[in-house]
Design an enzyme around this catalytic site. Sequence first.
Site, PDB file in Angstrom:
ATOM      1  N   GLU A  22       0.754  -1.310  -0.098  1.00 11.91           N
ATOM      2  CA  GLU A  22       0.131   0.030  -0.040  1.00 11.91           C
ATOM      3  C   GLU A  22       0.949   1.384  -0.139  1.00 11.91           C
ATOM      4  O   GLU A  22       0.363   2.485  -0.258  1.00 11.91           O
ATOM      5  CB  GLU A  22      -0.951   0.002   1.097  1.00 11.91           C
TER       6      GLU A  22
ATOM      7  N   HIS B 256       5.927 -14.899  -1.305  1.00 14.10           N
ATOM      8  CA  HIS B 256       5.268 -13.541  -0.621  1.00 14.10           C
ATOM      9  C   HIS B 256       6.194 -12.585  -0.553  1.00 14.10           C
ATOM     10  O   HIS B 256       6.037 -11.515  -1.189  1.00 14.10           O
ATOM     11  CB  HIS B 256       4.281 -13.698   0.476  1.00 14.10           C
TER      12      HIS B 256
END
Length: 174
Positions: free
Chosen positions: A68, A99
């Site tokens: 973000e 990830h």
Amino acid sequence: MSTILNTNGAELEIPRITDAENFKCAIFTAEWNPKVTGALRDGAVDVLRRAGVPENAIFSQEVPGTVELVNAAALALNYMPDVRAVIIIGCVIRGDTPHFDYVCDIVSQGTARLNALGNAPVIFGVLTVDNEQQALDRAGGCLGNKGAEAAVAAIKMANLHDIAAGLRYTSFRK
């Protein structure tokens, strides 16, 4: 982060801000690994304050995670026209899944794209480490504070933008 600023814990030299009166900085900090990211943010804010940036010229906001950060930086560039630099702060610790690679790729590529626009520098204050101890070493530990180094880079790049703006209507050659 700039390796040229790697202090290995030595005292940072804080550059003078060329247009201190108009210097405003946005800092976005990922909520993941808060012990690390909070220390990095505090290091960045400390450098900006020591450089003479007033409290009301530093916008600091947390975002949910490292991915973000790119959106938050884009938001600052689009909706904060007076911002002279953006610092993004995060910490991604390698785990047992891919990830880590996805997050690192998204934030590094996204930051590169924002920087290519040239509106204001977006400083990459994201640690990408193998374990928590490596992060702590870089968040005020034996290897210094990479957040503080990011703030030095933000000042230097904002100064470069000021120099370039001054050359806009100047001949480069005599």
